[in-house]
Design a protein around this motif. Structure first.
Motif, PDB file in Angstrom:
ATOM      1  N   GLU A   1       0.832  -1.207   0.000  1.00 19.94           N
ATOM      2  CA  GLU A   1       0.000   0.000   0.000  1.00 19.94           C
ATOM      3  C   GLU A   1       0.861   1.250   0.000  1.00 19.94           C
ATOM      4  N   ALA A   2       1.977   1.182   0.726  1.00 17.20           N
ATOM      5  CA  ALA A   2       2.870   2.345   0.777  1.00 17.20           C
ATOM      6  C   ALA A   2       3.399   2.650  -0.616  1.00 17.20           C
ATOM      7  N   ALA A   3       3.777   1.616  -1.363  1.00 22.68           N
ATOM      8  CA  ALA A   3       4.300   1.824  -2.712  1.00 22.68           C
ATOM      9  C   ALA A   3       3.211   2.411  -3.605  1.00 22.68           C
ATOM     10  N   SER A   4       2.013   1.872  -3.467  1.00 18.96           N
ATOM     11  CA  SER A   4       0.897   2.363  -4.259  1.00 18.96           C
ATOM     12  C   SER A   4       0.602   3.825  -3.903  1.00 18.96           C
ATOM     13  N   ASP A   5       0.706   4.128  -2.630  1.00 19.94           N
ATOM     14  CA  ASP A   5       0.457   5.482  -2.142  1.00 19.94           C
ATOM     15  C   ASP A   5       1.482   6.463  -2.711  1.00 19.94           C
ATOM     16  N   LEU A   6       2.707   5.971  -2.914  1.00 18.90           N
ATOM     17  CA  LEU A   6       3.781   6.838  -3.408  1.00 18.90           C
ATOM     18  C   LEU A   6       3.752   6.964  -4.922  1.00 18.90           C
TER      19      LEU A   6
ATOM     20  N   ALA B   1       3.051   4.261  -7.308  1.00 19.76           N
ATOM     21  CA  ALA B   1       3.362   3.099  -8.137  1.00 19.76           C
ATOM     22  C   ALA B   1       2.069   2.435  -8.598  1.00 19.76           C
TER      23      ALA B   1
END
Lengths: 304, 400
Positions: free
Chosen positions: A202-207, A209
């Protein structure tokens, strides 16, 4: 006094537990290998055992050592062996790739399923092990044969006009290996993927990606140990596979497992067979060592 | 500090209280001094609901947050605050309602297309990347130029005081440092809104207090709108320009920290934010300068007149422990309520002492007394007979 005694007992117990597996490996892995290694330097004879001794023991002690490299040289001279090795590596590598491509999405889907479904799916992955491996290969023979289930089905549906040759082909060998070893790919992948923290995705998606980038940047590198373990578990047994190429493959499918069997049991040339086995082992040791090195470098990073 | 200094300090304090009183009576939520009340809302949450398997977790929430605010959503566990934050970030799709950020409807936008970044309680720092790569990740996904990425990353790392840690891997960092990496990683993208889910919960007390101030400084410097979710009322009050208190999927009160603390609109807020003595009773008489509440345990108590209350209404008077005086002598005046009791419990916290006084009807009142003077031994002790008293302006009458 008492505590010292129990400390010593503790230590003894600890070393016993630690060294027990090593004793096991020494007895049942290293010793047989050394025997094979030793035979590979002998000459074949028609006798019991069917090879010449390496050491000549006189009354006063070791009197002579006979070592021949003929067996290894023979392997280099006859390209049959090299072709077999190459073919085995090729079949094993391609099967491993197929297992990875099929197994990864399956393992991923299992980790994402809810708890009850996950247990059922895992059970289904392990289920084939409950029947004999040989029986399952024979079942494939029945299905792949000219008048087997697959040809009949395809004929009935009108995709083909006459039965295809499926059995005794390379395709059948690949199919058999992928089918047999798929669980060995799925299980380590599942173990690796299951540990992944959803919040990191989720963090990657939030950033910023996209789901595809999340997979490439996060999921794939973080499941690398599972991928490598699964690949080794498929590649290593597949390279020396004897039963599947013999039963499903054509007479021209020269895999090294079959060569090994032929040398041992049909030609009764134990020294050449031992040389084949020794080289095979070295081929297998290389990927394991690479994996070990990877684990050592990655090991420091995985510890949280 | 001498008497004249104390004198000059009390005047602005009184003014502040008067302002608050005005706001409380008109019902206006006071906004932080960083916010211009004529501005358009920056984040508008409209009628937002979220259901999970038939359970309503977020229940038709409406909220306006303004540009540059540090807004806190305060609530207990399971009140729906994290779900609300995830709805803002785009990790959950709302059952009804919508979120508008800077004039753009966010409905249907995936997390990676929202001008919003989120920092979660577990920090979710990428374990296989160095600190530098973690922080650079978001910029890379945005296709920022390589030299620019390097510049911005080192700037951000110095802002969160992590310069020199560029090549460290997350497993080599402490909890506080991981928190900074997560913060830097979210901030470096210069989001319109930064969402923080329990940002300090995993830190120890000292570090938490220090980080609170750092967060406020960073927010001040960058001017990014922060929305913080927390269960810690002290953290919310210290950090935020405004607080929304959430219970069971709904906002029960929204306002400045002072407003929420001093003028709770209902018993839940009074109880959840800080500690409160709650006196339950019925209004027995309304006079010009005070009203009388008839309680079972404490007899008649005085309260300031409150619009909308009539004789016979059931009400609760909420009085904060620090607004009650404890003494050995009875205090009688037109505007004070004085109750006799015995000290049954006493907690010494260094800066203050918490007394629990049991009345003759075995009801308990909690008092917090500032330890203003250095005393060799406590003035009051357990089993001491005492009088607790408070001015009628100290309490607030609650109708629900």
């Amino acid at each position: 006094m008492n505590t010292r005694y129990s400390e010593m007992a503790d230590k003894a117990w600890r070393s016993f537990v630690i060294y027990l597996p090593y004793v096991w490996l020494l007895l049942f892995f290293l010793t047989p290998f050394l025997i094979v290694f030793k035979i590979s330097f002998s000459d074949p004879v028609i006798a019991q055992p069917p090879f010449t001794p390496l050491f000549d023991w006189a009354r006063s002690g070791l009197s002579a050592v006979y070592i021949t490299f003929d067996n290894f040289l023979f392997l280099f001279e006859d390209d049959l062996y090299w072709l077999s090795y190459l073919k085995s590596v090729r079949v094993a590598a391609f099967s491993t790739l197929c297992c990875l491509l099929i197994g990864y999405p399956m393992a991923y889907a299992i980790t994402r399923a809810d708890t009850t479904a996950r247990n059922i799916l895992l059970l289904l992955v392990i289920l084939p092990f409950w029947t004999s491996f040989l029986l399952r290969v024979y079942a494939w023979m029945g299905m792949l044969s000219t008048h087997g289930l697959i040809n009949k089905g395809l004929l009935w549906m009108g995709f083909i006009d006459e039965p295809m040759k499926l059995l005794y082909t390379d395709f059948a060998v690949y199919l058999g290996i992928v089918y047999t070893y798929l669980p060995f790919m799925i299980l380590p992948l599942y173990a690796a993927l299951q540990k992944l923290d959803l919040s990191i995705h989720e963090a990657a998606s939030d950033l910023g990606a996209t789901p595809f980038r999340v997979f490439i940047d996060i999921t794939l590198p973080m499941s690398a140990t599972g991928i490598i373990a699964g690949c080794l578990l498929v590649f290593i047994p597949a390279i020396g596979e004897y039963v599947i190429p013999t039963l499903l493959g054509g007479s021209d499918s020269l895999m090294i497992g079959r060569q090994l069997f032929n040398e041992f049991f049909e030609n009764r040339d134990w020294p050449v067979a031992s040389a084949v086995a020794t080289i095979l082992l070295f081929i297998l040791v290389i990927p394991i060592m690479l994996f070990q090195r990877y684990q050592i470098t990655a090991g420091t990073n995985v510890n949280e | 500090m001498d008497a004249s200094e104390i004198g000059t300090m009390t005047i602005p304090m009184n003014e502040k209280i008067d302002n608050l009183l005005d706001d409380a009576t008109t019902g206006n939520a006071r906004l932080g001094n960083r916010h211009d009340s004529n501005a358009q809302p920056f984040i508008r949450i409209e009628n937002l609901s979220k259901e999970f398997d038939g359970v309503t977790v977020v229940d038709s929430v409406n909220l306006d947050i303004y540009r540059g605010e540090l807004f806190a959503i305060l609530g207990g566990s399971g009140c729906g605050k994290t779900t609300l934050l995830r709805l803002l970030a785009g990790f959950e799709t709302p059952s009804t309602g919508r979120v508008i950020i800077d004039g753009i409807d966010m409905t249907g936008l995936p997390p990676y297309q929202r001008p919003v970044n989120m920092m979660v309680q577990s920090y979710a720092v990428f374990p296989h990347m160095t600190v530098e790569k973690n922080v650079a990740y978001g910029l890379k996904k945005d296709g920022v130029d390589k030299t620019q990425i390097g510049e911005q990353v080192s700037q951000m790392l110095s802002l969160v005081q992590l310069s020199g840690y560029e090549t460290r891997k997350p497993h080599q960092l402490s909890g506080g440092q991981l928190q900074r990496v997560a913060l830097a990683r979210a901030l470096v993208k210069k989001p319109k809104v930064l969402l923080l889910d329990e940002p300090l919960a995993a830190l120890d007390k000292k570090l938490r207090e220090r980080t609170q101030f750092e967060l406020m400084n960073i927010q001040d410097q960058l001017g990014i709108t922060f929305v913080v979710v927390t269960h810690d009322q002290e953290e919310a009050m210290n950090l935020a320009t405004r607080i929304a208190v959430m219970d069971d999927g709904r906002f029960v009160q929204t306002g400045t920290p002072t407003h929420v603390y001093e003028y709770p609109t209902n018993r839940f807020v009074a109880d959840f934010v800080g500690t409160t003595n709650m006196f339950e009773g019925t209004v027995s008489r309304i006079a010009d300068e005070h009203l009388l509440i008839d309680t079972v345990d404490f007899g008649d108590i005085k309260a300031s007149p409150t619009p909308g209350t009539n004789v016979g209404n059931q009400v609760w008077l909420a009085v904060r422990p620090e607004k009650i005086t404890i003494s050995k002598e009875s205090i009688t005046s037109e505007t004070t309520t004085c109750i006799k009791g015995v000290v049954t419990d006493l907690g010494y916290y260094g800066n203050r002492t918490i007394y629990r006084v049991t009345t003759e009807t075995s009801a308990v009142i909690e008092i917090s007394a500032q330890n203003q003077f250095r005393a060799s031994e406590p003035i009051l002790d357990s089993e001491d007979e005492v009088f607790v008293s408070w001015d009628l302006n100290s309490g607030i009458v609650l109708k629900e």
